[in-house]
Design an enzyme around this catalytic site. Sequence first.
Site, PDB file in Angstrom:
ATOM      1  N   SER A  91     -14.650 -28.589  25.925  1.00 54.95           N
ATOM      2  CA  SER A  91     -15.321 -29.193  27.079  1.00 54.95           C
ATOM      3  C   SER A  91     -16.436 -28.287  27.583  1.00 54.95           C
ATOM      4  O   SER A  91     -16.458 -27.079  27.313  1.00 54.95           O
ATOM      5  CB  SER A  91     -14.310 -29.430  28.205  1.00 54.95           C
ATOM      6  OG  SER A  91     -13.876 -28.183  28.736  1.00 54.95           O
TER       7      SER A  91
ATOM      8  N   GLU B 106      -2.296 -22.509  22.239  1.00 52.77           N
ATOM      9  CA  GLU B 106      -3.580 -23.184  22.053  1.00 52.77           C
ATOM     10  C   GLU B 106      -4.599 -22.332  21.304  1.00 52.77           C
ATOM     11  O   GLU B 106      -5.660 -22.838  20.916  1.00 52.77           O
ATOM     12  CB  GLU B 106      -4.135 -23.638  23.406  1.00 52.77           C
ATOM     13  CG  GLU B 106      -3.285 -24.745  24.024  1.00 52.77           C
ATOM     14  CD  GLU B 106      -3.884 -25.320  25.299  1.00 52.77           C
ATOM     15  OE1 GLU B 106      -5.094 -25.105  25.536  1.00 52.77           O
ATOM     16  OE2 GLU B 106      -3.146 -25.983  26.048  1.00 52.77           O
TER      17      GLU B 106
ATOM     18  N   HIS C 127      -6.640  -4.466  -3.260  1.00 50.04           N
ATOM     19  CA  HIS C 127      -7.109  -3.842  -2.018  1.00 50.04           C
ATOM     20  C   HIS C 127      -7.410  -2.387  -2.346  1.00 50.04           C
ATOM     21  O   HIS C 127      -6.760  -1.784  -3.197  1.00 50.04           O
ATOM     22  CB  HIS C 127      -6.029  -3.964  -0.937  1.00 50.04           C
ATOM     23  CG  HIS C 127      -6.327  -3.267   0.353  1.00 50.04           C
ATOM     24  ND1 HIS C 127      -7.553  -3.327   0.975  1.00 50.04           N
ATOM     25  CD2 HIS C 127      -5.547  -2.491   1.156  1.00 50.04           C
ATOM     26  CE1 HIS C 127      -7.507  -2.628   2.102  1.00 50.04           C
ATOM     27  NE2 HIS C 127      -6.307  -2.112   2.226  1.00 50.04           N
TER      28      HIS C 127
ATOM     29  N   ASP D 290       0.818  -1.219   0.000  1.00 55.81           N
ATOM     30  CA  ASP D 290       0.000   0.000   0.000  1.00 55.81           C
ATOM     31  C   ASP D 290       0.847   1.262   0.000  1.00 55.81           C
ATOM     32  O   ASP D 290       0.583   2.205  -0.750  1.00 55.81           O
ATOM     33  CB  ASP D 290      -0.916   0.020   1.233  1.00 55.81           C
ATOM     34  CG  ASP D 290      -2.041  -0.991   1.146  1.00 55.81           C
ATOM     35  OD1 ASP D 290      -2.404  -1.389   0.022  1.00 55.81           O
ATOM     36  OD2 ASP D 290      -2.558  -1.379   2.210  1.00 55.81           O
TER      37      ASP D 290
END
EC number: 1.1.1.86
Length: 330
Positions: free
Chosen positions: A251, A230, A107, A82
């Site tokens: 979970s 994670e 873009h 850019d």
Amino acid sequence: MNVYYEKDADLAYLQGKKIAVLGYGSQGHAHSLNLHESGLNVRVGLRPESASCAKAREAGLEVTSVAEATKWADIVMVLLPDQNQKAVYEAEIAPNLEPGNTLAFGHGFNIHYKQIVPASSVNVIMIAPKSPGHLVRRTYTEGNGVPCLIAVHQDPTGEAKQQALAWAKALGGTKAGVIETNFKNETETDLFGEQAVLCGGSAELIKAGFETLVEAGYPEELAYFECMHELKLIVDLYYEGGLSRMNYSVSDTAEYGGMTRGPRLITPAVKAEMKKILEEVQDGRFAKEFIDECNGGYQNLSKLRESNSNHAIEKVGAKLRNMMSWLIKK
């Protein structure tokens, strides 16, 4: 929103045209090779001293200077950083454009913020694949494609939209779906997403979580695993199936904790700050700040980069990633 597929696009709008792709980075190499292998007449425009010249030639593409490629071409795709586009446009592109040519972008930044103002006699379009260049290339070679955005800013020839659709088809995008938008919406949503969520928001959330655990006496290694490593597992679930897929896959403990504690972090005050960030994108304040930063030699950005590289999470992360065989380059 209008969505287009294979039957809606015709390569005839590009066949017989001379096409220049300026740049051979992540997107540039994918655009050049995919169009070339779709049977189109493509040249790559690069600085003569660019290391990418050899790569493009090795891939079987013809390489010339930016000015020569532009002068030769009917359609010019600008895939340069850019901050470099305005200077290159003024020095090498604009003097070599002719009425009826097409100027394309991946873009909308420079068109939307009027850093580049093409002559009214030139088509101005955008084709923006919604993935990194390596995935644009890989899916094409597999006979597929990635979703793309297209937009038309100027259409003196009456063929701008058809050319944009044909380009997306040559990339493989019409096999996935091509969404029609405009330069304003593409630019503003892209910048906001980068700043508030993808690059800014997520990085600060990671660092704050890591610091909170370390300051409470937990080992840096555990803090890294829980707050940085994670994250990919969770993002992959979002990517594959949205919020519901993530909540289904984790979970019950994680789901309940996330749903009850998450809103305590992302409060109405955070959303109010997001709105301020969006306003700075919409009214051009961010664009001006970034352009001034570039013109000033990246002094503030250099300091921010150094600060980030010296953060404790970077040091422990480098050590732990050496334990992960799948990340070690052979």
